[in-house]
Structure formats: C-alpha cells, structure tokens
Design a protein around this motif. Sequence first.
Motif, PDB file in Angstrom:
ATOM      1  N   UNK A 137      11.956   4.916  -0.207  1.00  0.00           N
ATOM      2  CA  UNK A 137      11.479   5.078   1.097  1.00  0.00           C
ATOM      3  C   UNK A 137      10.285   5.940   1.347  1.00  0.00           C
ATOM      4  N   UNK A 138      10.566   7.153   0.700  1.00  0.00           N
ATOM      5  CA  UNK A 138       9.500   7.868   0.663  1.00  0.00           C
ATOM      6  C   UNK A 138       8.289   7.450   0.034  1.00  0.00           C
ATOM      7  N   UNK A 139       8.406   6.929  -1.079  1.00  0.00           N
ATOM      8  CA  UNK A 139       7.149   6.431  -1.776  1.00  0.00           C
ATOM      9  C   UNK A 139       6.331   5.461  -0.926  1.00  0.00           C
TER      10      UNK A 139
ATOM     11  N   UNK B  36       2.442   5.602   0.452  1.00  0.00           N
ATOM     12  CA  UNK B  36       1.632   4.666  -0.047  1.00  0.00           C
ATOM     13  C   UNK B  36       1.125   3.743   0.917  1.00  0.00           C
ATOM     14  N   UNK B  37       1.909   3.510   1.987  1.00  0.00           N
ATOM     15  CA  UNK B  37       1.704   2.633   3.088  1.00  0.00           C
ATOM     16  C   UNK B  37       0.364   3.297   3.846  1.00  0.00           C
ATOM     17  N   UNK B  38       0.294   4.578   3.802  1.00  0.00           N
ATOM     18  CA  UNK B  38      -0.832   5.301   4.409  1.00  0.00           C
ATOM     19  C   UNK B  38      -1.731   5.100   3.824  1.00  0.00           C
ATOM     20  N   UNK B  39      -1.888   4.966   2.507  1.00  0.00           N
ATOM     21  CA  UNK B  39      -3.124   4.549   1.640  1.00  0.00           C
ATOM     22  C   UNK B  39      -3.763   3.275   1.819  1.00  0.00           C
ATOM     23  N   UNK B  40      -2.971   2.367   2.243  1.00  0.00           N
ATOM     24  CA  UNK B  40      -3.286   0.924   2.106  1.00  0.00           C
ATOM     25  C   UNK B  40      -4.560   0.637   3.058  1.00  0.00           C
ATOM     26  N   UNK B  41      -4.593   1.214   4.353  1.00  0.00           N
ATOM     27  CA  UNK B  41      -5.639   1.053   5.134  1.00  0.00           C
ATOM     28  C   UNK B  41      -6.966   1.656   4.416  1.00  0.00           C
ATOM     29  N   UNK B  42      -6.803   2.655   3.402  1.00  0.00           N
ATOM     30  CA  UNK B  42      -8.083   2.901   2.858  1.00  0.00           C
ATOM     31  C   UNK B  42      -8.466   1.963   1.909  1.00  0.00           C
ATOM     32  N   UNK B  43      -7.474   1.229   1.278  1.00  0.00           N
ATOM     33  CA  UNK B  43      -7.846   0.117   0.070  1.00  0.00           C
ATOM     34  C   UNK B  43      -8.563  -1.179   1.183  1.00  0.00           C
ATOM     35  N   UNK B  44      -8.066  -1.280   2.225  1.00  0.00           N
ATOM     36  CA  UNK B  44      -8.683  -2.387   3.081  1.00  0.00           C
ATOM     37  C   UNK B  44      -9.970  -1.996   3.519  1.00  0.00           C
ATOM     38  N   UNK B  45     -10.443  -0.796   3.695  1.00  0.00           N
ATOM     39  CA  UNK B  45     -11.731  -0.220   3.990  1.00  0.00           C
ATOM     40  C   UNK B  45     -12.567  -0.583   3.125  1.00  0.00           C
TER      41      UNK B  45
ATOM     42  N   UNK C  99      -2.488   2.939  -7.984  1.00  0.00           N
ATOM     43  CA  UNK C  99      -1.206   2.109  -7.187  1.00  0.00           C
ATOM     44  C   UNK C  99      -0.809   1.124  -8.111  1.00  0.00           C
ATOM     45  N   UNK C 100      -1.307   0.521  -9.022  1.00  0.00           N
ATOM     46  CA  UNK C 100      -0.690  -0.220  -9.964  1.00  0.00           C
ATOM     47  C   UNK C 100       0.358   0.489 -10.848  1.00  0.00           C
ATOM     48  N   UNK C 101      -0.205   1.769 -11.435  1.00  0.00           N
ATOM     49  CA  UNK C 101       0.639   2.322 -12.137  1.00  0.00           C
ATOM     50  C   UNK C 101       2.021   2.979 -11.614  1.00  0.00           C
ATOM     51  N   UNK C 102       1.739   2.944 -10.075  1.00  0.00           N
ATOM     52  CA  UNK C 102       3.169   3.253  -9.452  1.00  0.00           C
ATOM     53  C   UNK C 102       3.947   2.124  -9.020  1.00  0.00           C
TER      54      UNK C 102
END
Length: 239
Positions: free
Chosen positions: A111-113, A117-126, A159-162
């Motif tokens: 859940x913590x992970x 990571x969910x907060x970083x997905x918007x950066x990936x979208x940009x 992200x792939x390594x995670x």
Amino acid sequence: MTDEQQQLETPIETPLEESVKGTESREEAETPTETALEVEVETVTAEGTQEETKPEQVIVALTEQIEALQQKLKEQAEQFEVLKSSHIRLTAEFDNYRKRTAKEKQELETQVKCKTIGELLSVVDNFERARNQITPANDGEATIHKSYQSVYKNLVDSLKRLGVGPMRPEGQLFDPLYHEAMLREYTNEYPEGTIIEELVRGYLLGEQVLRHAMVKVAAPKPVEEEETSPSLTEPESGD
C-alpha cells in the motif's frame, strides 16, 4: 618445715589397703548399672510382644500401593494429554499469528509503495505527452528534447525495477477490475465489450492495480427498425 617432717605427716598405704581398693574397683566395673538393665528388659519385652505379619496382610498392602500408583499414573497421563493439547493449540495459534502478521506487513508495504509510486505516474504522463506532442524545430530544441527524454527513460527504468508495468488492454475484453470505460463506440468490427483504444495508460505493481486504464469500448450498432406495415392500394372498380 623440714623434709623429714613432711615424710612423717604423709599417710603411708599398706599393701593390704591397696589390694582392698583394687577389688572394689573391679566389682564396680563388672556390675551393670540400673539403667542398662531396664533398657535390656524393655527390649526383650517388646520383642516378645511383637506379632508376626501374615502373608495375606502383605499382599493386601502391596495391592493397595499398586492401585494408588496406578491411579496416580492415570492422573499424570490425563494431565499430560491436557498439556499436550494446550501446547498444540498454542503452537497453531502462534503459527497463524505469524502468517497473519507477515501478510499484513506485506500488504502494508504494498500500500505504501503503491501510494508513493502513484504520485509519480502524473510525471510519467507529462513526459509522454511532451514526447508525443513536441517536435523539435532546431538543434537546440532537439538537444533539450533529448535531455528530458533521457530523464524520462531513467524514471521508467526505475519503476520497472520496482515491479511497475504498464497495461496493454487493446484487443482485450473490458474488465472493471483493471479498466475504466470512458467512451463507447458503436461498431460491428469488434465483439461487444472489446477495448478499442487506451485513452489513459494504466499501471500494475505486480498484481496490484496502481491506476485503472481509461479505455474506449466497442458496442454493437443498434438494429434499424424495418417497415412492417405494407402500403394499402385501393382495388380497381369495374365498369
């Protein structure tokens, strides 16, 4: 006082008197005392009054002892079974507690992970929008474009390594556990419920959904109503 006077005053024992004293001493030593005689008499009396134990009494006493020992052994066996059952129950409860704790710990870590990571997905979208929409016009823009695309690549590799991976829902049937329908397209080219296009990419962390994929879903075209009422013509009138 002179030595002669001391010798005259000291009493001189005769041989007869010494013999008499020796005889009296031997008689006193050979004569038993009154206490020793009484003890000997009491011992003899006790031995005389002691009754002999019968074999039947010995057997009864031994039987009673055996029964008492058997009863005690039975009680000890019952206590052992109770303690054994308690030990088995406690061991099972501890094993279940250990497994439950490990599972809860793993779920909490996931859940913590996922939240992080969910907060970083918007950066990936940009980054993806910039890659698809920006076209460098000169060498300077090309250099800038290449530099931030390198940052984007490093982020995706991390992200792939995670364990993060994108969904590939095109051509699959719609599944509400993984997909979110945003549009519906009426077409007969795809079976009903087939995902035609992914509008916003979805991501998975192992088997855990990080973000649902926003998709366009195929729907069958409505059937056009056919005319069911035939045109009525008046019959021709004869002359």
